[in-house]
Design a protein around this motif. Sequence first.
Motif, PDB file in Angstrom:
ATOM      1  N   ASP A 126      77.761 127.408  -1.641  1.00  0.00           N
ATOM      2  CA  ASP A 126      78.751 127.512  -2.702  1.00  0.00           C
ATOM      3  C   ASP A 126      78.717 126.179  -3.436  1.00  0.00           C
ATOM      4  OD1 ASP A 126      80.971 127.576  -4.318  1.00  0.00           O
ATOM      5  OD2 ASP A 126      82.331 128.325  -2.771  1.00  0.00           O
ATOM      6  N   PRO A 127      78.341 126.177  -4.711  1.00  0.00           N
ATOM      7  CA  PRO A 127      78.209 124.899  -5.426  1.00  0.00           C
ATOM      8  C   PRO A 127      79.505 124.091  -5.428  1.00  0.00           C
ATOM      9  CG  PRO A 127      77.528 126.752  -6.815  1.00  0.00           C
ATOM     10  CD  PRO A 127      78.009 127.316  -5.532  1.00  0.00           C
ATOM     11  N   ARG A 128      80.640 124.768  -5.463  1.00  0.00           N
ATOM     12  CA  ARG A 128      81.917 124.044  -5.456  1.00  0.00           C
ATOM     13  C   ARG A 128      82.135 123.345  -4.125  1.00  0.00           C
ATOM     14  NH1 ARG A 128      85.680 128.852  -6.730  1.00  0.00           N
ATOM     15  NH2 ARG A 128      84.224 129.603  -5.203  1.00  0.00           N
ATOM     16  N   HIS A 129      81.748 124.003  -3.038  1.00  0.00           N
ATOM     17  CA  HIS A 129      81.899 123.410  -1.712  1.00  0.00           C
ATOM     18  C   HIS A 129      80.992 122.188  -1.569  1.00  0.00           C
ATOM     19  CE1 HIS A 129      82.699 123.136   2.552  1.00  0.00           C
ATOM     20  NE2 HIS A 129      81.401 123.104   2.773  1.00  0.00           N
ATOM     21  N   ALA A 130      79.761 122.326  -2.036  1.00  0.00           N
ATOM     22  CA  ALA A 130      78.810 121.212  -1.960  1.00  0.00           C
ATOM     23  C   ALA A 130      79.292 120.039  -2.804  1.00  0.00           C
ATOM     24  CB  ALA A 130      77.427 121.664  -2.415  1.00  0.00           C
ATOM     25  N   LEU A 131      79.835 120.335  -3.973  1.00  0.00           N
ATOM     26  CA  LEU A 131      80.356 119.293  -4.851  1.00  0.00           C
ATOM     27  C   LEU A 131      81.523 118.564  -4.186  1.00  0.00           C
ATOM     28  CD1 LEU A 131      80.088 118.078  -7.731  1.00  0.00           C
ATOM     29  CD2 LEU A 131      81.843 119.720  -8.430  1.00  0.00           C
ATOM     30  N   LEU A 132      82.412 119.333  -3.577  1.00  0.00           N
ATOM     31  CA  LEU A 132      83.556 118.736  -2.875  1.00  0.00           C
ATOM     32  C   LEU A 132      83.087 117.871  -1.710  1.00  0.00           C
ATOM     33  CD1 LEU A 132      86.605 118.451  -2.484  1.00  0.00           C
ATOM     34  CD2 LEU A 132      86.533 120.530  -1.100  1.00  0.00           C
ATOM     35  N   GLU A 133      82.114 118.356  -0.940  1.00  0.00           N
ATOM     36  CA  GLU A 133      81.600 117.591   0.195  1.00  0.00           C
ATOM     37  C   GLU A 133      80.955 116.283  -0.271  1.00  0.00           C
ATOM     38  OE1 GLU A 133      81.748 117.970   3.530  1.00  0.00           O
ATOM     39  OE2 GLU A 133      82.982 119.758   3.309  1.00  0.00           O
ATOM     40  N   GLN A 134      80.200 116.335  -1.367  1.00  0.00           N
ATOM     41  CA  GLN A 134      79.570 115.121  -1.896  1.00  0.00           C
ATOM     42  C   GLN A 134      80.622 114.130  -2.378  1.00  0.00           C
ATOM     43  OE1 GLN A 134      76.902 116.996  -4.797  1.00  0.00           O
ATOM     44  NE2 GLN A 134      75.232 115.902  -3.795  1.00  0.00           N
ATOM     45  N   ALA A 135      81.615 114.638  -3.073  1.00  0.00           N
ATOM     46  CA  ALA A 135      82.679 113.758  -3.575  1.00  0.00           C
ATOM     47  C   ALA A 135      83.460 113.156  -2.415  1.00  0.00           C
ATOM     48  CB  ALA A 135      83.614 114.539  -4.505  1.00  0.00           C
ATOM     49  N   LEU A 136      83.740 113.953  -1.401  1.00  0.00           N
ATOM     50  CA  LEU A 136      84.469 113.471  -0.226  1.00  0.00           C
ATOM     51  C   LEU A 136      83.673 112.392   0.498  1.00  0.00           C
ATOM     52  CD1 LEU A 136      87.155 114.099   1.172  1.00  0.00           C
ATOM     53  CD2 LEU A 136      85.950 115.761   2.582  1.00  0.00           C
ATOM     54  N   ALA A 137      82.361 112.556   0.569  1.00  0.00           N
ATOM     55  CA  ALA A 137      81.511 111.572   1.249  1.00  0.00           C
ATOM     56  C   ALA A 137      81.505 110.232   0.523  1.00  0.00           C
ATOM     57  CB  ALA A 137      80.082 112.098   1.362  1.00  0.00           C
ATOM     58  N   ARG A 138      81.787 110.244  -0.774  1.00  0.00           N
ATOM     59  CA  ARG A 138      81.806 109.007  -1.550  1.00  0.00           C
ATOM     60  C   ARG A 138      83.105 108.219  -1.377  1.00  0.00           C
ATOM     61  NH1 ARG A 138      79.084 109.982  -7.472  1.00  0.00           N
ATOM     62  NH2 ARG A 138      77.013 110.548  -6.725  1.00  0.00           N
ATOM     63  N   LEU A 139      84.128 108.858  -0.845  1.00  0.00           N
ATOM     64  CA  LEU A 139      85.411 108.175  -0.694  1.00  0.00           C
ATOM     65  C   LEU A 139      85.341 107.131   0.412  1.00  0.00           C
ATOM     66  CD1 LEU A 139      87.981 111.111  -0.848  1.00  0.00           C
ATOM     67  CD2 LEU A 139      87.485 109.431  -2.622  1.00  0.00           C
ATOM     68  N   PRO A 140      86.067 106.037   0.248  1.00  0.00           N
ATOM     69  CA  PRO A 140      86.163 105.081   1.353  1.00  0.00           C
ATOM     70  C   PRO A 140      86.955 105.719   2.498  1.00  0.00           C
ATOM     71  CG  PRO A 140      87.546 104.388  -0.487  1.00  0.00           C
ATOM     72  CD  PRO A 140      86.793 105.594  -0.938  1.00  0.00           C
ATOM     73  N   GLU A 141      86.670 105.277   3.684  1.00  0.00           N
ATOM     74  CA  GLU A 141      87.276 105.839   4.885  1.00  0.00           C
ATOM     75  C   GLU A 141      88.801 105.885   4.822  1.00  0.00           C
ATOM     76  OE1 GLU A 141      87.900 104.352   9.385  1.00  0.00           O
ATOM     77  OE2 GLU A 141      85.995 103.907   8.456  1.00  0.00           O
ATOM     78  N   GLN A 142      89.419 104.844   4.293  1.00  0.00           N
ATOM     79  CA  GLN A 142      90.884 104.782   4.339  1.00  0.00           C
ATOM     80  C   GLN A 142      91.549 105.847   3.471  1.00  0.00           C
ATOM     81  OE1 GLN A 142      91.829 100.778   3.145  1.00  0.00           O
ATOM     82  NE2 GLN A 142      92.584 101.485   1.191  1.00  0.00           N
ATOM     83  N   THR A 143      90.852 106.409   2.492  1.00  0.00           N
ATOM     84  CA  THR A 143      91.418 107.520   1.732  1.00  0.00           C
ATOM     85  C   THR A 143      90.825 108.856   2.165  1.00  0.00           C
ATOM     86  OG1 THR A 143      89.845 107.103  -0.075  1.00  0.00           O
ATOM     87  CG2 THR A 143      92.058 106.176  -0.310  1.00  0.00           C
ATOM     88  N   ARG A 144      89.591 108.859   2.652  1.00  0.00           N
ATOM     89  CA  ARG A 144      88.966 110.109   3.095  1.00  0.00           C
ATOM     90  C   ARG A 144      89.657 110.685   4.320  1.00  0.00           C
ATOM     91  NH1 ARG A 144      83.636 108.689   3.953  1.00  0.00           N
ATOM     92  NH2 ARG A 144      84.071 108.231   6.114  1.00  0.00           N
ATOM     93  N   VAL A 145      89.951 109.855   5.316  1.00  0.00           N
ATOM     94  CA  VAL A 145      90.518 110.354   6.571  1.00  0.00           C
ATOM     95  C   VAL A 145      91.881 111.026   6.359  1.00  0.00           C
ATOM     96  CG1 VAL A 145      91.337 109.690   8.862  1.00  0.00           C
ATOM     97  CG2 VAL A 145      89.182 108.769   7.995  1.00  0.00           C
ATOM     98  N   PRO A 146      92.816 110.408   5.644  1.00  0.00           N
ATOM     99  CA  PRO A 146      94.088 111.109   5.422  1.00  0.00           C
ATOM    100  C   PRO A 146      93.916 112.434   4.673  1.00  0.00           C
ATOM    101  CG  PRO A 146      94.342 108.788   4.906  1.00  0.00           C
ATOM    102  CD  PRO A 146      92.880 109.026   5.131  1.00  0.00           C
ATOM    103  N   LEU A 147      93.008 112.488   3.695  1.00  0.00           N
ATOM    104  CA  LEU A 147      92.760 113.737   2.978  1.00  0.00           C
ATOM    105  C   LEU A 147      92.240 114.817   3.918  1.00  0.00           C
ATOM    106  CD1 LEU A 147      91.146 112.537  -0.368  1.00  0.00           C
ATOM    107  CD2 LEU A 147      93.384 113.609  -0.088  1.00  0.00           C
ATOM    108  N   VAL A 148      91.307 114.454   4.773  1.00  0.00           N
ATOM    109  CA  VAL A 148      90.748 115.411   5.730  1.00  0.00           C
ATOM    110  C   VAL A 148      91.844 115.921   6.669  1.00  0.00           C
ATOM    111  CG1 VAL A 148      89.215 115.628   7.725  1.00  0.00           C
ATOM    112  CG2 VAL A 148      88.383 114.558   5.624  1.00  0.00           C
ATOM    113  N   LEU A 149      92.646 115.006   7.181  1.00  0.00           N
ATOM    114  CA  LEU A 149      93.711 115.405   8.107  1.00  0.00           C
ATOM    115  C   LEU A 149      94.738 116.302   7.422  1.00  0.00           C
ATOM    116  CD1 LEU A 149      94.276 112.065  10.051  1.00  0.00           C
ATOM    117  CD2 LEU A 149      93.128 114.130  10.876  1.00  0.00           C
ATOM    118  N   LYS A 150      95.076 116.019   6.183  1.00  0.00           N
ATOM    119  CA  LYS A 150      96.093 116.787   5.464  1.00  0.00           C
ATOM    120  C   LYS A 150      95.569 118.141   5.014  1.00  0.00           C
ATOM    121  CE  LYS A 150      99.845 117.618   3.025  1.00  0.00           C
ATOM    122  NZ  LYS A 150     100.883 118.323   3.724  1.00  0.00           N
ATOM    123  N   TYR A 151      94.443 118.150   4.319  1.00  0.00           N
ATOM    124  CA  TYR A 151      94.010 119.371   3.653  1.00  0.00           C
ATOM    125  C   TYR A 151      92.984 120.198   4.418  1.00  0.00           C
ATOM    126  CZ  TYR A 151      96.616 117.362  -0.144  1.00  0.00           C
ATOM    127  OH  TYR A 151      97.628 116.829  -0.888  1.00  0.00           O
TER     128      TYR A 151
END
Length: 182
Positions: free
Chosen positions: A111-136
Amino acid sequence: MDQSDTDLVTRCLNGHREAFSELVVRHQHAIFNLAYRMTNNHPDAADLAQEAFIRAFQKLYSYKPAYSFRNWVMGICANLARNRFRSETRRRTLETRHVLETVTDPPAAPDPRHALLEQALARLPEQTRVPLVLKYMEDLSLEDIARTLRLGLSAVKMRLMRGREELLNHIRQLQSEEGTKP
């Protein structure tokens, strides 16, 4: 009748080690998913999840039944990941490996949207990525995220707000990069 997580912890602490196996079976999927979101690849996620359960077993005496066992192990997993990936060099290596794996071994019907989201998420620094993963992605409450990451509630809210903004910016950037490709 199924035993609660607290009952299984008590049984394990009383010498019935097979009770911990039941805890692993119950929560391995959630812990692996968190580890994968933090590492962006399966082998590292599997290692991290396994290490989190080993550490949980070693520290089982410190578990407080007032809290969710799942969230407690998620906190262990998040802390292990944070410690493991403190160096910027290591994080960049993992992101590069993830991108290469994505390019060379795509899912059958991506799913191109899923791949895009995964790529964007991988670019986030850990301190913002981890809370997003835990929340959403793990659906934890703000209070559980604060407890898991050992942060104040306002810090969690701020990181989530910044994370959403950064994620949106990365998605837009990736979309524009795709638009400029031949």
